[in-house]
Scaffold this motif. Sequence first.
Motif, PDB file in Angstrom:
ATOM      1  N   LYS A 289       0.825  -1.213   0.000  1.00 42.38           N
ATOM      2  CA  LYS A 289       0.000   0.000   0.000  1.00 42.38           C
ATOM      3  C   LYS A 289       0.857   1.260   0.000  1.00 42.38           C
ATOM      4  CE  LYS A 289      -0.666   0.270   5.044  1.00 42.38           C
ATOM      5  NZ  LYS A 289      -1.658   0.361   6.140  1.00 42.38           N
ATOM      6  N   GLU A 290       2.098   1.178   0.485  1.00 42.85           N
ATOM      7  CA  GLU A 290       2.999   2.340   0.515  1.00 42.85           C
ATOM      8  C   GLU A 290       3.810   2.453  -0.767  1.00 42.85           C
ATOM      9  OE1 GLU A 290       3.428  -0.329   2.439  1.00 42.85           O
ATOM     10  OE2 GLU A 290       2.785   0.165   4.488  1.00 42.85           O
ATOM     11  N   VAL A 291       3.256   1.931  -1.876  1.00 46.00           N
ATOM     12  CA  VAL A 291       4.039   1.792  -3.098  1.00 46.00           C
ATOM     13  C   VAL A 291       4.518   3.126  -3.647  1.00 46.00           C
ATOM     14  CG1 VAL A 291       2.031   1.799  -4.652  1.00 46.00           C
ATOM     15  CG2 VAL A 291       4.136   0.586  -5.312  1.00 46.00           C
ATOM     16  N   ASP A 292       3.782   4.219  -3.444  1.00 44.72           N
ATOM     17  CA  ASP A 292       4.208   5.527  -3.962  1.00 44.72           C
ATOM     18  C   ASP A 292       5.546   5.941  -3.353  1.00 44.72           C
ATOM     19  OD1 ASP A 292       1.646   6.886  -5.432  1.00 44.72           O
ATOM     20  OD2 ASP A 292       1.035   5.532  -3.843  1.00 44.72           O
ATOM     21  N   GLU A 293       5.632   5.874  -2.029  1.00 40.52           N
ATOM     22  CA  GLU A 293       6.872   6.249  -1.349  1.00 40.52           C
ATOM     23  C   GLU A 293       7.996   5.279  -1.686  1.00 40.52           C
ATOM     24  OE1 GLU A 293       8.564   7.047   3.205  1.00 40.52           O
ATOM     25  OE2 GLU A 293       6.473   6.463   2.885  1.00 40.52           O
ATOM     26  N   ILE A 294       7.649   3.998  -1.771  1.00 42.38           N
ATOM     27  CA  ILE A 294       8.654   2.980  -2.077  1.00 42.38           C
ATOM     28  C   ILE A 294       9.280   3.234  -3.445  1.00 42.38           C
ATOM     29  CG2 ILE A 294       8.949   0.536  -2.662  1.00 42.38           C
ATOM     30  CD1 ILE A 294       6.913  -0.083  -0.422  1.00 42.38           C
ATOM     31  N   ILE A 295       8.452   3.481  -4.453  1.00 39.92           N
ATOM     32  CA  ILE A 295       8.958   3.713  -5.808  1.00 39.92           C
ATOM     33  C   ILE A 295       9.826   4.964  -5.850  1.00 39.92           C
ATOM     34  CG2 ILE A 295       8.300   4.287  -8.172  1.00 39.92           C
ATOM     35  CD1 ILE A 295       7.933   1.353  -7.526  1.00 39.92           C
ATOM     36  N   ASP A 296       9.430   6.010  -5.141  1.00 31.71           N
ATOM     37  CA  ASP A 296      10.244   7.234  -5.101  1.00 31.71           C
ATOM     38  C   ASP A 296      11.628   6.943  -4.522  1.00 31.71           C
ATOM     39  OD1 ASP A 296       8.396   8.901  -6.255  1.00 31.71           O
ATOM     40  OD2 ASP A 296       7.538   9.581  -4.360  1.00 31.71           O
ATOM     41  N   ASN A 297      11.680   6.218  -3.403  1.00 32.00           N
ATOM     42  CA  ASN A 297      12.962   5.886  -2.780  1.00 32.00           C
ATOM     43  C   ASN A 297      13.828   5.015  -3.689  1.00 32.00           C
ATOM     44  OD1 ASN A 297      12.812   7.248  -0.296  1.00 32.00           O
ATOM     45  ND2 ASN A 297      11.597   5.617   0.631  1.00 32.00           N
ATOM     46  N   LEU A 298      13.210   3.997  -4.281  1.00 30.34           N
ATOM     47  CA  LEU A 298      13.965   3.073  -5.119  1.00 30.34           C
ATOM     48  C   LEU A 298      14.479   3.753  -6.380  1.00 30.34           C
ATOM     49  CD1 LEU A 298      11.736  -0.143  -4.832  1.00 30.34           C
ATOM     50  CD2 LEU A 298      13.829   0.404  -3.579  1.00 30.34           C
ATOM     51  N   SER A 299      13.693   4.659  -6.937  1.00 27.99           N
ATOM     52  CA  SER A 299      14.134   5.352  -8.153  1.00 27.99           C
ATOM     53  C   SER A 299      15.352   6.232  -7.869  1.00 27.99           C
ATOM     54  CB  SER A 299      12.992   6.180  -8.750  1.00 27.99           C
ATOM     55  OG  SER A 299      12.596   7.224  -7.885  1.00 27.99           O
ATOM     56  N   VAL A 300      15.404   6.842  -6.680  1.00 29.16           N
ATOM     57  CA  VAL A 300      16.573   7.643  -6.297  1.00 29.16           C
ATOM     58  C   VAL A 300      17.808   6.749  -6.177  1.00 29.16           C
ATOM     59  CG1 VAL A 300      17.600   9.004  -4.432  1.00 29.16           C
ATOM     60  CG2 VAL A 300      15.255   9.465  -5.147  1.00 29.16           C
ATOM     61  N   ILE A 301      17.642   5.591  -5.541  1.00 29.77           N
ATOM     62  CA  ILE A 301      18.765   4.671  -5.351  1.00 29.77           C
ATOM     63  C   ILE A 301      19.331   4.209  -6.692  1.00 29.77           C
ATOM     64  CG2 ILE A 301      19.372   2.352  -4.548  1.00 29.77           C
ATOM     65  CD1 ILE A 301      17.361   2.852  -2.219  1.00 29.77           C
ATOM     66  N   ILE A 302      18.457   3.810  -7.612  1.00 24.31           N
ATOM     67  CA  ILE A 302      18.927   3.313  -8.908  1.00 24.31           C
ATOM     68  C   ILE A 302      19.541   4.442  -9.727  1.00 24.31           C
ATOM     69  CG2 ILE A 302      18.236   2.269 -11.093  1.00 24.31           C
ATOM     70  CD1 ILE A 302      16.223   0.621  -9.626  1.00 24.31           C
ATOM     71  N   ALA A 303      18.883   5.615  -9.744  1.00 22.38           N
ATOM     72  CA  ALA A 303      19.427   6.746 -10.498  1.00 22.38           C
ATOM     73  C   ALA A 303      20.804   7.146  -9.966  1.00 22.38           C
ATOM     74  CB  ALA A 303      18.466   7.933 -10.435  1.00 22.38           C
ATOM     75  N   ASN A 304      20.965   7.181  -8.646  1.00 26.22           N
ATOM     76  CA  ASN A 304      22.275   7.492  -8.058  1.00 26.22           C
ATOM     77  C   ASN A 304      23.322   6.462  -8.475  1.00 26.22           C
ATOM     78  OD1 ASN A 304      21.545   9.824  -6.755  1.00 26.22           O
ATOM     79  ND2 ASN A 304      21.264   8.880  -4.753  1.00 26.22           N
ATOM     80  N   GLY A 305      22.956   5.188  -8.431  1.00 27.93           N
ATOM     81  CA  GLY A 305      23.884   4.141  -8.834  1.00 27.93           C
ATOM     82  C   GLY A 305      24.308   4.285 -10.286  1.00 27.93           C
ATOM     83  N   LEU A 306      23.352   4.598 -11.153  1.00 28.65           N
ATOM     84  CA  LEU A 306      23.670   4.792 -12.568  1.00 28.65           C
ATOM     85  C   LEU A 306      24.548   6.022 -12.771  1.00 28.65           C
ATOM     86  CD1 LEU A 306      20.194   3.989 -14.166  1.00 28.65           C
ATOM     87  CD2 LEU A 306      22.305   2.709 -14.514  1.00 28.65           C
TER      88      LEU A 306
END
Length: 324
Positions: A289-306
Motif C-alpha cells: 500500500k505504501e508503493v508511492d513512497e517505495i517507488i520514489d525511494n527506489l528510483s533515487v537509489i537506482i538513479a544514483n547508482g547509474l
Amino acid sequence: MFQVRTDLAIESRELYKERTRQEVPGVEVNKEEKEDISITRVKILDKIGEEKMGKPIGNYITIEVPKLKNPDEALKEEVSIQLAKEIKDLIKNDNKTKALIVGLGNWNVTPDALGPKVVEKVLVTRHFFLAYKKDEDETMANVSALSPGVMGTTGIETGEIVKGVVEKTNPDIVIAVDALASRNMDRISTTIQISDTGINPGSGVGNKRQGLNEEYLKVPVIAIGIPTVVDAATMINDTMNLIVNSMKEEAEVGTEFYSMLEKLSESEKYTLIKEVLEPFMPNTIVTPKEVDEIIDNLSVIIANGLNISLHPGIDLKDVNRYIR
C-alpha cells in the motif's frame, strides 16, 4: 505444468533446488554477505544451465537489502554505491562510452513506474556532447535517456521504439530499468537484480513483449530491476506457511492435517492455491500500500547508482544535490 511467476534468477535457482534437491547444472553461484546487504552472483554457463533456469546464458547479480522498504539516507547511499560497483564491473565503460538508459513501464501505474521515475533523475548529457562537438570528457559520460511507455498508451511496441532510437543515436550500451515480479513477499521492494542478458518488458505480469537484448538491438544490454509486485497465489502461499507453523505448535486436534500441509512442496502448494482461486477470480497481482513512497525511494537509489557508475567525475554528493 504450472509456472511460478518470477523474474529473479535467484528464485529460479531456488525453485530448481526445491524440486530436485541439488544445485542447478551449468550454473555457478557465489554469495557475499555484508552488514545490511547480501549479494548473490548467479552465472549461467551453458545451454544446460539456460534450459534448467529458463533464462539466457549470462550474469545475474542480486542485491538483497531487507531494510530497503524503510531505508535511512545512509542505507540508500550504501546501496547506491554497491549498485554502481556492480554496474561498473559488468559494463567496463571508459570516457568514450555512450550509454542509453531506458525506463520501461507505465508512468500512470505506480508499481510499474520505476523505470520512468529513474529516467527523471538520471544525468543526461548527450545534448552537451553534440553542442560542443565532443567525443569524450574527463568528468561526464555521453548519456541519453528514454521512457518509451507501454503499448497500451502509445500503440507501438516498446522494442520498436527503443530499436529506432538505438539505430539513430548509436549508443555503445543500453541500460534498461524495469519493475519486476517476485515469488516471495519478502523480496518485494527489497531486492535489486542486475543482468547482462537484456530483459522482456511485461514478462513479470504475464504480458511478455519483444525482448530488449543484444541480439535484437545489436548492442550490449544491461537490465536493472526491482520486484514491486507479487501474485495473489504467492501471497496466500506465504500466509498459509505462517498459519501452518503457528497452528501446528498450538493445536492438539488436527495436528496431522497441519503436518500434511507442511509436507507439501512450495510448488505443490502454489498449484493447489491457484486451482482453488481460479473459479472465483483470476490470479490477482498485489503490491504494498505504501508503493508511492517505495517507488520514489527506489528510483533515487537506482538513479544514483547509474549516475556515479557512468560519469567518471561525479560522486554521490553531486548527484544528491542534482536529484533533490
